[in-house]
Design a protein around this motif. Structure first.
Motif, PDB file in Angstrom:
ATOM      1  N   GLN A  35      -3.303   1.107 -31.406  1.00  0.00           N
ATOM      2  CA  GLN A  35      -2.469   1.814 -30.437  1.00  0.00           C
ATOM      3  C   GLN A  35      -1.413   2.647 -31.169  1.00  0.00           C
ATOM      4  O   GLN A  35      -0.700   2.134 -32.019  1.00  0.00           O
ATOM      5  N   ALA A  36      -1.334   3.919 -30.817  1.00  0.00           N
ATOM      6  CA  ALA A  36      -0.306   4.793 -31.371  1.00  0.00           C
ATOM      7  C   ALA A  36       0.961   4.700 -30.516  1.00  0.00           C
ATOM      8  O   ALA A  36       0.896   4.413 -29.322  1.00  0.00           O
ATOM      9  N   THR A  37       2.109   4.936 -31.139  1.00  0.00           N
ATOM     10  CA  THR A  37       3.401   4.853 -30.458  1.00  0.00           C
ATOM     11  C   THR A  37       4.011   6.243 -30.338  1.00  0.00           C
ATOM     12  O   THR A  37       4.100   6.971 -31.329  1.00  0.00           O
ATOM     13  N   ILE A  38       4.434   6.593 -29.115  1.00  0.00           N
ATOM     14  CA  ILE A  38       5.063   7.892 -28.858  1.00  0.00           C
ATOM     15  C   ILE A  38       6.386   7.659 -28.137  1.00  0.00           C
ATOM     16  O   ILE A  38       6.428   6.972 -27.119  1.00  0.00           O
ATOM     17  N   THR A  39       7.455   8.208 -28.687  1.00  0.00           N
ATOM     18  CA  THR A  39       8.769   8.142 -28.056  1.00  0.00           C
ATOM     19  C   THR A  39       9.036   9.475 -27.350  1.00  0.00           C
ATOM     20  O   THR A  39       8.978  10.542 -27.980  1.00  0.00           O
ATOM     21  N   LEU A  40       9.321   9.405 -26.050  1.00  0.00           N
ATOM     22  CA  LEU A  40       9.485  10.601 -25.229  1.00  0.00           C
ATOM     23  C   LEU A  40      10.853  10.591 -24.561  1.00  0.00           C
ATOM     24  O   LEU A  40      11.277   9.566 -24.021  1.00  0.00           O
TER      25      LEU A  40
END
Length: 318
Positions: free
Chosen positions: A235-240
C-alpha cells in the motif's frame, strides 16, 4: 636443411596431438552432461545433499551447514531467489496540496478517486468556518502500490493543484534479504529444539536454551521488519491537504466591510485602544518615580515649615 625440416615436423605432430586431445575431452564432457540431464538428475541431487547432511552432523551446534551465525542465506536455492526478485518491491509516498472554493465538493471528488483505485482514507482532519462549511482538510490515504501513479493523477485533477511531489524507493533487495533470513532463522530454531529434546545434562540444556532464546528474539525482530515491508510495499501512502479559496462574492463583502460606518467605528475603537494602552504604559513607567518623590516630599515639607516658624518668631529684648 634436414635439421630444420625435422624440427618443423616435430612441432606439427605435437600440435596435431593437442588438438586431438582437446576434441576428445570436449566430446566426453558433452556425453556425460547429456547423460546427467536425461537420467542422472536424482542421483546428482542425492550426491549434492549427502555432503550437506554430513556437514550438519559434524557441526557441534547441530545447525545446517547452509546456515551461518547471522542468519543469512544459504539454504535458499536460486529458484527461490528468482521467484522473489522477479517482482520489484517499491515503497511509494506522495504529497498533494489543493485549493478549492468548495472544500466539501473537493472532498467528495477525492473520495471518488480513492474508491476508483480501491484505496482507503486512514486519517481525516477537517476545519469549519462560522457558517459550518469546511474551510480546510487534511487526509492520509492508502492506495495499492500498483495504482499509485493513477491515484496521484486523479487527486491532482480533483481541485486546483498547488503542489505535488512523490517519492518511490526500491526495497526489493531488502525484502529478499529479510525473507531469506526469516526462513533460515526458523529452520535454525527447529534444529535447536531437536537438540534441546536430546540434551541430558543441565549444562547442555542451559546452553541450548540460551541459543534458542537468542534466535527466537532475532526471529521476532525479523518478522516485524518483514511485516512492515510487506505493508509498505503493498500500500502506498499519500498525504493530501485542501484549502478553501475565497470566492468573488466573499472578496466584495470584505471590501465593503473596509468602508462605511462599521469601518470607521472599527478604526476609532482601534485608535482608542492604542491611546489607552499608551497612557497606561506611560503611567506604569512613571509610577516608581512618583512614589520616591512622594516619600521625599513629606520630610522636605516638615523642614520647610520649621524654618519658616523660626523666621517669623519675635525677638525678646532685654
Amino acid at each position: 636443411m634436414t635439421h630444420a625440416a625435422t624440427g618443423l615436423r616435430r612441432r606439427l605432430t605435437t600440435a596435431a596431438l593437442a588438438v586431438l586431445l582437446v576434441t576428445t575431452v570436449a566430446a566426453c564432457s558433452s556425453g556425460s552432461g547429456e547423460s546427467r540431464d536425461s537420467g542422472g538428475g536424482d542421483a546428482a541431487s542425492s550426491e549434492a545433499e549427502a555432503p550437506a547432511r554430513g556437514a550438519d552432523a559434524d557441526r557441534p551446534d547441530g545447525l545446517s551447514a547452509l546456515d551461518d551465525s547471522t542468519g543469512r542465506n544459504v539454504a535458499t536455492g536460486p529458484a527461490d531467489v528468482a521467484d522473489v526478485a522477479d517482482e520489484r518491491k517499491l515503497i511509494s509516498q506522495g504529497n498533494v496540496q489543493l485549493r478549492s472554493e468548495d472544500v466539501e465538493q473537493a472532498l467528495f471528488d477525492v473520495q471518488q478517486v480513492v474508491d476508483t483505485v480501491a484505496g482507503e482514507v486512514v486519517q481525516k482532519d477537517t476545519a469549519t468556518g462560522e457558517a459550518g462549511a469546511a474551510t480546510r482538510a487534511r487526509l492520509v490515504l492508502r492506495v495499492p502500490s500498483a495504482r499509485f501513479d493513477e491515484a496521484m493523477a486523479g487527486l491532482e485533477d480533483a481541485a486546483d493543484l498547488v503542489t505535488s511531489s512523490s517519492n518511490v524507493q526500491d526495497v526489493t533487495t531488502k525484502v529478499l534479504d529479510v525473507d531469506i533470513r526469516v526462513r533460515v532463522q526458523r529452520r535454525s530454531i527447529q534444529r535447536i529444539e531437536v537438540l534441546l529434546d536430546q540434551a541430558e545434562s543441565i549444562r547442555d540444556i542451559v546452553a541450548v536454551e540460551r541459543q534458542l532464546s537468542t534466535r527466537q528474539a532475532d526471529l521476532a525482530s525479523l518478522e516485524r521488519q518483514q511485516a512492515y515491508l510487506a505493508d509498505q510495499t503493498a500500500q502506498a501512502t499519500i498525504t493530501l491537504s485542501i484549502e478553501r479559496t475565497k470566492a468573488p462574492a466573499d472578496k466584495a463583502e470584505e471590501k465593503e466591510d473596509r468602508e462605511g460606518f462599521v469601518a470607521g467605528l472599527d478604526s476609532g475603537w482601534t485608535g482608542f485602544k492604542n491611546v489607552t494602552v499608551a497612557l497606561a504604559t506611560a503611567l506604569g513607567a512613571a509610577l516608581p518615580f512618583l512614589l520616591v518623590l512622594a516619600l521625599l516630599a513629606w520630610p522636605a515639607r516638615l523642614l520647610v515649615r520649621r524654618l519658616a516658624r523660626r523666621r517669623t518668631s519675635p525677638v525678646v529684648e532685654a
